[in-house]
Design a protein around this motif. Structure first.
Motif, PDB file in Angstrom:
ATOM      1  N   UNK A  26      -0.170 -14.005   1.807  1.00 43.05           N
ATOM      2  CA  UNK A  26       0.484 -13.006   0.971  1.00 43.05           C
ATOM      3  C   UNK A  26       1.910 -12.805   1.463  1.00 43.05           C
ATOM      4  N   UNK A  27       2.846 -12.655   0.541  1.00 44.50           N
ATOM      5  CA  UNK A  27       4.232 -12.375   0.897  1.00 44.50           C
ATOM      6  C   UNK A  27       4.495 -10.879   0.699  1.00 44.50           C
ATOM      7  N   UNK A  28       4.824 -10.204   1.790  1.00 50.30           N
ATOM      8  CA  UNK A  28       4.994  -8.750   1.788  1.00 50.30           C
ATOM      9  C   UNK A  28       6.453  -8.414   2.053  1.00 50.30           C
ATOM     10  N   UNK A  29       7.025  -7.575   1.225  1.00 51.81           N
ATOM     11  CA  UNK A  29       8.399  -7.130   1.392  1.00 51.81           C
ATOM     12  C   UNK A  29       8.397  -5.723   1.990  1.00 51.81           C
ATOM     13  N   UNK A  30       8.910  -5.611   3.224  1.00 53.31           N
ATOM     14  CA  UNK A  30       9.036  -4.305   3.880  1.00 53.31           C
ATOM     15  C   UNK A  30      10.424  -3.737   3.605  1.00 53.31           C
ATOM     16  N   UNK A  31      10.471  -2.507   3.127  1.00 50.85           N
ATOM     17  CA  UNK A  31      11.723  -1.838   2.776  1.00 50.85           C
ATOM     18  C   UNK A  31      12.039  -0.797   3.842  1.00 50.85           C
ATOM     19  N   UNK A  32      13.171  -0.976   4.523  1.00 50.47           N
ATOM     20  CA  UNK A  32      13.512  -0.100   5.645  1.00 50.47           C
ATOM     21  C   UNK A  32      14.853   0.569   5.409  1.00 50.47           C
ATOM     22  N   UNK A  33      15.036   1.721   6.015  1.00 47.39           N
ATOM     23  CA  UNK A  33      16.292   2.467   5.888  1.00 47.39           C
ATOM     24  C   UNK A  33      16.710   2.977   7.265  1.00 47.39           C
ATOM     25  N   UNK A  34      17.836   2.479   7.746  1.00 47.71           N
ATOM     26  CA  UNK A  34      18.376   2.946   9.021  1.00 47.71           C
ATOM     27  C   UNK A  34      17.514   2.612  10.214  1.00 47.71           C
ATOM     28  N   UNK A  35      16.784   1.502  10.140  1.00 49.02           N
ATOM     29  CA  UNK A  35      15.893   1.172  11.261  1.00 49.02           C
ATOM     30  C   UNK A  35      15.920  -0.330  11.523  1.00 49.02           C
ATOM     31  N   UNK A  36      14.811  -0.981  11.329  1.00 50.67           N
ATOM     32  CA  UNK A  36      14.654  -2.401  11.665  1.00 50.67           C
ATOM     33  C   UNK A  36      15.627  -3.260  10.865  1.00 50.67           C
TER      34      UNK A  36
END
Length: 472
Positions: free
Chosen positions: A1-11
């Motif tokens: 599975x291809x998972x898109x992680x959405x981050x803000x001001x972190x990683x």
């Protein structure tokens, strides 16, 4: 599975609990491919990743909120905005029922050539004028125009970026990242999961209330705006997770449907920590594993240690973590330490935390806001008791939730440095209590907060939604 992680001001550019959690998720799920969409406030000359990318991290897409500085503006254009589109814009600022599909379709369409041009257009002028006329009659139009422009610009910059296609989208906060998760579900008809480590809207509300640059009558507008962004994420998310029950109840209170919510606690690799490796050093050694930024309230720690130092002159205080994220605040902390005439205070900068966990007698956390800090779990795994402020899930970790392990330290109110000092002195002066608290924390983390438990729960969550799509 291809998972898109959405981050803000972190990683991957900022260290801390959320970034460590992301790294742990990817590393411990080699069966999945991951994409990162990273939102940063501004593009530095060199954006350096603080983490070694695991093999299954296939791509990082960067969004910089200051990217508009490179654009030219053509003002006074007309975009033939429909009435329902104008109403959607107005409700984003002044309303509660927001027609997000209409906003999404407009902002990702070819009709808007540039966000900056749109915000300098006659259409945007008309939208602000109508808002002032109907809802903000006592606010000067010029103030409202520039305030709303600065308010929506970062959001619109995010929305105009092309989001990569994936099988599933997972945002690690609400805010801009949460809206991008909602947009991805809207565009690609794929499942969207939301995990909140802290409660984003509450954190932004605290910042806005304290902010001197926001005039009094705009504070409520800004706060309502961020609540609207969070509600967008809650509305679109298929499942919403929090780290502990208290935050789950806050999510429901803020408008997230109860049936979407569940608790998945943090977990650490307990096998990496061996209490037998601890070594006793002469004197008393107090530590804080923390970023030197205002929300961690380092100044309360320093004031606390000033009292501890008077009672226990052989104590040393280690502040372990990066100091370069907010250099102005770091220098304020150094100045405070000098004014308090503190001795034996060491700012280590970025360091190998394990080297310090081997000999520290007690750990301290004085944050104003937290989720469920991984650093507490790591301290427990080495049998070290904690004194923390009563924020986020700290009290649940320290005191337990009707489990059989007993307290693993003490919780004090935010900014009460004198109470924090008293508890530190009490624990380090009582060797039996210190050992008892350390043992309780060790047993609790081994039983309830392991990486295996956390990964299993998230993987089940991914699999549950993996074959789900929605009609166009």
């Amino acid at each position: 599975m291809k998972i898109c992680l959405l981050t803000e001001g972190s990683y991957p550019y900022v260290t801390g609990g959320v970034s460590s959690w992301i790294q742990s998720m990817m590393t411990n799920m080699p069966q999945h491919e991951f994409i990162i969409v990273s939102i940063s406030a501004k593009k530095e000359q060199e954006m350096v990743s603080r983490y070694e990318a695991p093999k299954n991290l296939v791509k990082i897409y960067d969004i910089y909120l200051d990217s508009f500085l490179e654009e030219n503006i053509e003002s006074g254009k007309r975009y033939d905005i429909l009435d329902e589109e104008k109403e959607a814009f107005r409700s984003l600022i002044g309303g509660k029922e927001i027609n997000w599909p209409v906003l999404f379709n407009l902002l990702v369409s070819d009709r808007i050539d540039s966000i900056l041009n749109f915000l300098a257009s006659k259409d945007f002028f008309d939208i602000v004028y109508d808002l002032c006329k109907k809802e903000f009659v006592h606010v000067p139009f010029t103030d409202m125009f520039w305030a709303l422009r600065s308010m929506v610009l970062p959001l619109f910059i995010c929305i105009q970026q092309k989001i990569p296609e994936a099988d599933l989208y997972h945002s690690v906060s609400t805010g801009y990242a949460g809206v991008l998760g909602a947009l991805a579900k809207h565009q690609y008809h794929k499942p969207f999961l939301l995990t909140e480590h802290g409660i984003y809207t509450r954190e932004r509300e605290e910042e806005i209330i304290k902010a001197e640059w926001i005039k009094g009558y705009f504070k409520d507008i800004w706060i309502n705006y961020f609540y609207n962004l969070s509600n967008c994420a809650y509305e679109y998310a298929n499942e919403v997770t929090s780290l502990f029950e208290k935050n789950r109840e806050i999510q429901i209170e803020l408008g997230c449907p109860r049936e979407k919510t569940r608790v998945i606690p943090n977990g650490i690799d307990v096998a990496r920590y061996n209490v037998k490796n601890r070594e006793k050093k002469d004197g008393i050694h107090i530590g804080a594993v923390i970023r030197v930024v205002p929300i961690k309230d380092i100044k309360t720690m320093l004031q606390s240690f000033s009292i501890v130092q008077q009672e226990l002159p052989n104590a040393t205080f280690y502040i372990i973590g990066p100091t370069d994220e907010d250099l102005e605040y770091y220098h304020e902390c150094l100045d405070l330490a000098e004014r308090l005439e503190l001795k034996n205070v060491i700012f280590t900068g970025e360091a190998n935390v394990s080297d310090y966990l081997k000999f520290l007698d007690i750990l301290v956390l004085s944050s104003i806001s937290e989720g469920q800090p991984l650093v507490i779990l790591e301290g427990f795994a080495m049998g070290i008791p904690y004194v923390t402020t009563d924020v986020g899930g700290c009290s649940e970790l320290i005191l337990g939730t009707n489990d059989a392990f007993g307290r693993a330290g003490t919780v004090v109110p935010v900014m009460h440095f004198h109470l924090m000092a008293e508890e530190i002195i009490e624990i380090v002066s009582n060797q039996e209590k210190r050992k008892e608290y350390g043992k309780n924390g060790l047993n609790r983390v081994r039983e309830l907060y392991t990486i295996e438990q956390m990964i299993s729960r998230y993987d089940s969550c991914y699999e549950r939604w993996s074959n789900t799509t929605w009609p166009e």
